[in-house]
Design a protein around this motif. Structure first.
Motif, PDB file in Angstrom:
ATOM      1  N   ALA A  55      75.460   7.606   6.488  1.00  0.00           N
ATOM      2  CA  ALA A  55      74.866   7.653   7.828  1.00  0.00           C
ATOM      3  C   ALA A  55      74.538   6.238   8.269  1.00  0.00           C
ATOM      4  CB  ALA A  55      73.588   8.482   7.804  1.00  0.00           C
ATOM      5  N   GLY A  57      72.008   4.291  11.292  1.00  0.00           N
ATOM      6  CA  GLY A  57      71.046   4.456  12.381  1.00  0.00           C
ATOM      7  C   GLY A  57      71.356   3.435  13.456  1.00  0.00           C
ATOM      8  N   GLY A  59      71.855   0.291  12.782  1.00  0.00           N
ATOM      9  CA  GLY A  59      72.664  -0.784  12.198  1.00  0.00           C
ATOM     10  C   GLY A  59      71.899  -2.099  12.125  1.00  0.00           C
ATOM     11  N   HIS A  60      70.592  -2.024  11.931  1.00  0.00           N
ATOM     12  CA  HIS A  60      69.791  -3.252  11.917  1.00  0.00           C
ATOM     13  C   HIS A  60      69.624  -3.853  10.525  1.00  0.00           C
ATOM     14  CE1 HIS A  60      69.112  -3.161  16.099  1.00  0.00           C
ATOM     15  NE2 HIS A  60      68.103  -4.001  16.076  1.00  0.00           N
ATOM     16  N   SER A  61      70.106  -3.183   9.488  1.00  0.00           N
ATOM     17  CA  SER A  61      69.892  -3.737   8.148  1.00  0.00           C
ATOM     18  C   SER A  61      70.743  -4.988   7.944  1.00  0.00           C
ATOM     19  CB  SER A  61      70.235  -2.693   7.085  1.00  0.00           C
ATOM     20  OG  SER A  61      69.328  -1.626   7.183  1.00  0.00           O
ATOM     21  N   SER A 118      58.218  -5.360  13.221  1.00  0.00           N
ATOM     22  CA  SER A 118      58.321  -6.308  14.333  1.00  0.00           C
ATOM     23  C   SER A 118      59.087  -5.764  15.523  1.00  0.00           C
ATOM     24  CB  SER A 118      59.033  -7.575  13.853  1.00  0.00           C
ATOM     25  OG  SER A 118      58.376  -8.094  12.740  1.00  0.00           O
ATOM     26  N   GLN A 122      64.939   0.497  15.561  1.00  0.00           N
ATOM     27  CA  GLN A 122      65.503   1.274  14.454  1.00  0.00           C
ATOM     28  C   GLN A 122      65.418   2.778  14.714  1.00  0.00           C
ATOM     29  OE1 GLN A 122      62.730  -0.701  14.278  1.00  0.00           O
ATOM     30  NE2 GLN A 122      62.600  -1.779  12.332  1.00  0.00           N
ATOM     31  N   SER A 123      66.228   3.525  13.936  1.00  0.00           N
ATOM     32  CA  SER A 123      66.102   4.986  13.929  1.00  0.00           C
ATOM     33  C   SER A 123      65.021   5.360  12.917  1.00  0.00           C
ATOM     34  CB  SER A 123      67.433   5.615  13.502  1.00  0.00           C
ATOM     35  OG  SER A 123      67.699   5.290  12.148  1.00  0.00           O
ATOM     36  N   GLY A 126      66.583   5.614   9.433  1.00  0.00           N
ATOM     37  CA  GLY A 126      66.944   4.287   8.923  1.00  0.00           C
ATOM     38  C   GLY A 126      65.710   3.530   8.466  1.00  0.00           C
ATOM     39  N   THR A 130      64.666   2.469   4.019  1.00  0.00           N
ATOM     40  CA  THR A 130      64.493   1.152   3.397  1.00  0.00           C
ATOM     41  C   THR A 130      63.017   0.782   3.214  1.00  0.00           C
ATOM     42  OG1 THR A 130      64.512   0.045   5.558  1.00  0.00           O
ATOM     43  CG2 THR A 130      66.643   0.314   4.452  1.00  0.00           C
ATOM     44  N   THR A 132      60.727   0.383   5.467  1.00  0.00           N
ATOM     45  CA  THR A 132      60.345  -0.649   6.445  1.00  0.00           C
ATOM     46  C   THR A 132      58.821  -0.699   6.559  1.00  0.00           C
ATOM     47  OG1 THR A 132      62.413  -0.560   7.662  1.00  0.00           O
ATOM     48  CG2 THR A 132      60.465  -1.155   8.936  1.00  0.00           C
ATOM     49  N   HIS A 133      58.302  -1.898   6.767  1.00  0.00           N
ATOM     50  CA  HIS A 133      56.842  -2.082   6.748  1.00  0.00           C
ATOM     51  C   HIS A 133      56.378  -2.902   7.939  1.00  0.00           C
ATOM     52  CE1 HIS A 133      57.127  -6.374   5.793  1.00  0.00           C
ATOM     53  NE2 HIS A 133      58.276  -6.014   5.251  1.00  0.00           N
ATOM     54  N   VAL A 183      69.594  12.527   6.457  1.00  0.00           N
ATOM     55  CA  VAL A 183      68.259  12.947   6.909  1.00  0.00           C
ATOM     56  C   VAL A 183      68.402  13.466   8.338  1.00  0.00           C
ATOM     57  CG1 VAL A 183      65.931  12.155   7.489  1.00  0.00           C
ATOM     58  CG2 VAL A 183      67.079  11.292   5.427  1.00  0.00           C
ATOM     59  N   ARG A 350      53.202 -11.032   5.350  1.00  0.00           N
ATOM     60  CA  ARG A 350      52.520  -9.797   5.770  1.00  0.00           C
ATOM     61  C   ARG A 350      51.936  -9.071   4.561  1.00  0.00           C
ATOM     62  NH1 ARG A 350      57.035  -7.264   9.748  1.00  0.00           N
ATOM     63  NH2 ARG A 350      58.491  -8.420   8.461  1.00  0.00           N
ATOM     64  N   HIS A 403      63.195  -6.429  -0.319  1.00  0.00           N
ATOM     65  CA  HIS A 403      63.274  -5.425   0.758  1.00  0.00           C
ATOM     66  C   HIS A 403      64.667  -4.813   0.649  1.00  0.00           C
ATOM     67  CE1 HIS A 403      63.400  -3.596   4.663  1.00  0.00           C
ATOM     68  NE2 HIS A 403      62.329  -4.216   5.128  1.00  0.00           N
TER      69      HIS A 403
HETATM   70  C1  LIG Z   1      65.409  -8.004  14.244  1.00  0.00           C
HETATM   71  C2  LIG Z   1      64.977  -7.188  13.054  1.00  0.00           C
HETATM   72  C3  LIG Z   1      63.624  -7.023  12.793  1.00  0.00           C
HETATM   73  C4  LIG Z   1      63.215  -6.286  11.683  1.00  0.00           C
HETATM   74  N1  LIG Z   1      61.879  -6.166  11.422  1.00  0.00           N
HETATM   75  C5  LIG Z   1      61.466  -5.534  10.304  1.00  0.00           C
HETATM   76  C6  LIG Z   1      60.081  -5.437   9.985  1.00  0.00           C
HETATM   77  O1  LIG Z   1      59.224  -5.889  10.730  1.00  0.00           O
HETATM   78  N2  LIG Z   1      59.742  -4.841   8.817  1.00  0.00           N
HETATM   79  C7  LIG Z   1      60.676  -4.341   7.962  1.00  0.00           C
HETATM   80  O2  LIG Z   1      60.303  -3.825   6.903  1.00  0.00           O
HETATM   81  N3  LIG Z   1      61.995  -4.369   8.259  1.00  0.00           N
HETATM   82  C8  LIG Z   1      62.397  -4.952   9.405  1.00  0.00           C
HETATM   83  N4  LIG Z   1      63.741  -4.987   9.709  1.00  0.00           N
HETATM   84  C9  LIG Z   1      64.670  -4.231   8.864  1.00  0.00           C
HETATM   85  C10 LIG Z   1      64.894  -2.811   9.433  1.00  0.00           C
HETATM   86  O3  LIG Z   1      63.677  -2.163   9.710  1.00  0.00           O
HETATM   87  C11 LIG Z   1      65.659  -1.977   8.403  1.00  0.00           C
HETATM   88  O4  LIG Z   1      66.889  -2.580   8.158  1.00  0.00           O
HETATM   89  C12 LIG Z   1      65.872  -0.526   8.843  1.00  0.00           C
HETATM   90  O5  LIG Z   1      66.354   0.199   7.744  1.00  0.00           O
HETATM   91  C13 LIG Z   1      66.860  -0.457   9.993  1.00  0.00           C
HETATM   92  O6  LIG Z   1      66.913   0.831  10.542  1.00  0.00           O
HETATM   93  P1  LIG Z   1      68.282   1.325  11.184  1.00  0.00           P
HETATM   94  O7  LIG Z   1      68.009   2.559  11.959  1.00  0.00           O
HETATM   95  O8  LIG Z   1      68.936   0.199  11.879  1.00  0.00           O
HETATM   96  O9  LIG Z   1      69.070   1.702   9.863  1.00  0.00           O
HETATM   97  P2  LIG Z   1      70.525   1.215   9.391  1.00  0.00           P
HETATM   98  O10 LIG Z   1      70.486  -0.249   9.171  1.00  0.00           O
HETATM   99  O11 LIG Z   1      71.538   1.758  10.307  1.00  0.00           O
HETATM  100  O12 LIG Z   1      70.609   1.969   7.994  1.00  0.00           O
HETATM  101  C14 LIG Z   1      69.735   1.630   6.958  1.00  0.00           C
HETATM  102  C15 LIG Z   1      69.904   2.620   5.815  1.00  0.00           C
HETATM  103  O13 LIG Z   1      69.472   3.893   6.250  1.00  0.00           O
HETATM  104  C16 LIG Z   1      70.489   4.849   6.023  1.00  0.00           C
HETATM  105  N5  LIG Z   1      70.378   5.854   7.074  1.00  0.00           N
HETATM  106  C17 LIG Z   1      70.305   5.667   8.399  1.00  0.00           C
HETATM  107  N6  LIG Z   1      70.191   6.851   9.021  1.00  0.00           N
HETATM  108  C18 LIG Z   1      70.205   7.797   8.059  1.00  0.00           C
HETATM  109  C19 LIG Z   1      70.135   9.215   8.054  1.00  0.00           C
HETATM  110  N7  LIG Z   1      70.011   9.925   9.176  1.00  0.00           N
HETATM  111  N8  LIG Z   1      70.193   9.850   6.868  1.00  0.00           N
HETATM  112  C20 LIG Z   1      70.311   9.171   5.704  1.00  0.00           C
HETATM  113  N9  LIG Z   1      70.378   7.836   5.660  1.00  0.00           N
HETATM  114  C21 LIG Z   1      70.319   7.165   6.817  1.00  0.00           C
HETATM  115  C22 LIG Z   1      71.784   4.065   6.074  1.00  0.00           C
HETATM  116  O14 LIG Z   1      72.822   4.732   5.375  1.00  0.00           O
HETATM  117  C23 LIG Z   1      71.346   2.804   5.366  1.00  0.00           C
HETATM  118  O15 LIG Z   1      71.351   3.032   3.993  1.00  0.00           O
HETATM  119  C24 LIG Z   1      64.182  -5.693  10.824  1.00  0.00           C
HETATM  120  C25 LIG Z   1      65.554  -5.858  11.095  1.00  0.00           C
HETATM  121  C26 LIG Z   1      65.941  -6.595  12.203  1.00  0.00           C
HETATM  122  C27 LIG Z   1      67.402  -6.777  12.483  1.00  0.00           C
END
Ligand SMILES: Cc1cc2nc3c(=O)[nH]c(=O)nc-3n(C[C@H](O)[C@H](O)[C@H](O)COP(=O)(O)OP(=O)(O)OC[C@H]3O[C@@H](n4cnc5c(N)ncnc54)[C@H](O)[C@@H]3O)c2cc1C
Length: 459
Positions: A55, A57, A59-61, A118, A122-123, A126, A130, A132-133, A183, A350, A403
């Motif tokens: 999956a 979300g 794509g921010h990872s 920050s 994100q979804s 997602g 990970t 996220t905090h 999920v 943080r 992370h």
């Molecule tokens: C500009 C920026 C700022 C950020 N700030 C922070 C911050 O303040 N704190 C912090 O901790 N992180 C931060 N991050 C990291 C970000 O929160 C994580 O990378 C988060 O996982 C991204 O969510 P996403 O929806 O883009 O997931 P994706 O990057 O698309 O996916 C992440 C993971 O989740 C899985 N996934 C997604 N959707 C599903 C689903 N429905 N079911 C099962 N698995 C799924 C994917 O397979 C992948 O393994 C930041 C990233 C960026 C680019």
């Protein structure tokens, strides 16, 4: 006439690129399901055709965590609000809902998430995948706010888990890197909507290190942006308040957008041609231009928690046990000042409360996250590997955990020392997905014991 819905079609021409444009992949087929039934259909089809399934979300990872050459499930259409329990202050949403949309729904119902990172791009799924905090020594990673998770499993079944229903699966699913299933639903514990009053003021890291524990507790949410060339540190503090929201002066656009974004990106672009000469000067000027005056802002919680994270970047972020943070910072400062390569700032610091989620970097201990950054002006490459290596050496030596969303160098043997529940997590993974339907290159590289075929891993 048949009542069978038409089979969901996948697109063969989709190329996935993460937000920072640092990782990409070409999935065999890209699907965008709208319902749990369609997710199950895709899983069954992947299994029948011998494909893996991942999956994505928003794509921010900043790593290849979401990447796959198998079937990719885009979750943007799994974005519905399913239930609001105002008395319990809980909401249930589909896994693909973006945080920006969630805030809008929550606000309408007088609710809010207690803490945020920050950004809100994100979804929900997602975000929790990970751990996220945000920041706040009394506040855990966002996954600690999750009270129930529903997965579409490799067997093509819908499975709901919580602290009372399949509790071991729940502990694993609260931070599962996408490897237990898709999920499809998440229930979140919220609190009554609130405003925050945030202040930003300049201090010095050496002075902050002297009163480390006291400053970390000087507000509900505290973060530092540290500029090691000068030791200047912006201290951001936020507390819940009943005060009236402040108005944003028009001059902020000049400071934040014109200087803080466009001019900064251009200056960093120029610095690529004379990095040692220009980068330290640019980083010092940035503090002088953007952070000299103290700032106070009052606003709706999500607006105050979030920031403009500017443009494409490489990032690395590890958590260390809270008590080791001062040593990590001193050693990092020495490394940066000694280094023959210049680096970008700020370094973001943080605080996060410990939790009991098996794969959370804050499992079993209060932690301090220390995040480093190298911007990529106009998506141009920047050298970062030496800096990353020195940083990771320091973090590793202090019991740091990376992370999960960010590229790192740890493998199973390292992780087994750091995560007491790793084998339990992998056992749940094996139980739910024995054929490795949800695995990808990132998970095989970092999580699985090396040299052991999937079905025989020591779990
Ligand atoms: C500009 C920026 C700022 C950020 N700030 C922070 C911050 O303040 N704190 C912090 O901790 N992180 C931060 N991050 C990291 C970000 O929160 C994580 O990378 C988060 O996982 C991204 O969510 P996403 O929806 O883009 O997931 P994706 O990057 O698309 O996916 C992440 C993971 O989740 C899985 N996934 C997604 N959707 C599903 C689903 N429905 N079911 C099962 N698995 C799924 C994917 O397979 C992948 O393994 C930041 C990233 C960026 C680019």
């Amino acid at each position: 006439m048949s009542n069978t819905p038409p089979a969901i079609r996948g697109r063969p021409d989709h190329r996935f690129e993460n937000w920072a444009k640092t990782y990409e992949c070409k999935p065999a087929l890209f699907f965008e399901p709208e319902s749990e039934e369609q997710v199950v259909e895709i899983i069954r089809r992947a299994r029948a055709e011998g494909k893996t399934c991942r999956a994505v979300g928003a794509g921010h990872s900043p790593s290849d965590l979401a990447c796959t050459e198998g079937y990719m499930i885009g979750t943007d259409r799994l974005n519905r609000l399913l239930d609001v329990d105002r008395d319990a202050q809980r909401v249930t949403v589909q896994g693909g809902m973006r945080l920006h949309d969630l805030h809008r729904y929550l606000h309408k119902h007088g609710l809010a998430l207690s803490n945020l990172g920050s950004i809100s791009d994100q979804s929900v799924a997602g975000l929790i995948a990970t751990a996220t905090h945000g920041t706040g020594i009394q506040y855990g990673v966002i996954s600690t706010m999750v009270t129930e998770i529903t997965l579409a499993t490799a067997a093509g079944e819908i499975l709901t888990c919580s602290a009372t229903q399949h509790p071991h699966i729940f502990r694993a699913a609260q931070c599962a890197l996408g490897c237990l299933g898709i999920v499809v639903r998440v229930q979140l514990q919220c609190e009554a909507a609130f405003r925050l009053c945030a202040t930003e003021e300049l201090d010095h890291m050496e002075a902050l290190l002297d009163r480390w524990h006291e400053t970390a507790r000087s507000a509900e949410h505290v973060r530092y942006w540290w500029f090691p060339y000068s030791d200047d540190t912006v201290v951001w503090r936020a507390n819940r308040t009943d005060a009236t929201p402040s108005r944003t002066p028009a001059s902020n656009w000049l400071r934040d957008r014109l200087v803080g974004y466009y001019m900064y990106e251009f200056a960093l672009y120029l610095s690529r041609f004379a990095p040692r000469l220009l980068t330290p000067t640019i980083e010092r000027r940035k503090v002088a231009w953007l952070h000299q005056k103290p700032i106070t802002v009052v606003g709706q919680s999500n607006e105050v928690f979030n920031f403009d994270c500017l443009f494409s970047q490489r990032v690395n972020e590890w958590s260390v046990p809270a008590e080791h943070a001062p040593e990590a910072i001193r050693r990092l400062r020495d490394a940066i000042r000694r280094a023959p390569y210049p680096v970008h700032f700020p370094i973001e610091i943080r605080f996060v409360a410990g939790d009991d989620i098996w794969m959370s970097p804050a499992q079993g201990r209060d932690v301090c996250y220390i995040g480093i950054i190298m911007y990529r002006p106009y998506n141009k490459p920047v050298p970062y590997k030496l800096f990353w290596r020195e940083y990771e050496t320091i973090m590793r030596s202090l019991g740091g955990r990376p992370h999960w969303a960010k590229a790192h160098g740890l493998v199973y043997d390292d992780l087994a020392r750091l995560y007491p529940h790793l084998d339990e997590f992998l056992a749940v993974r094996q139980q739910l997905d024995p054929s490795g339907l949800f695995l990808n290159e990132y998970l095989r590289r970092h999580l699985l014991p090396s040299g052991k075929p999937l079905g025989q891993a020591k779990l």
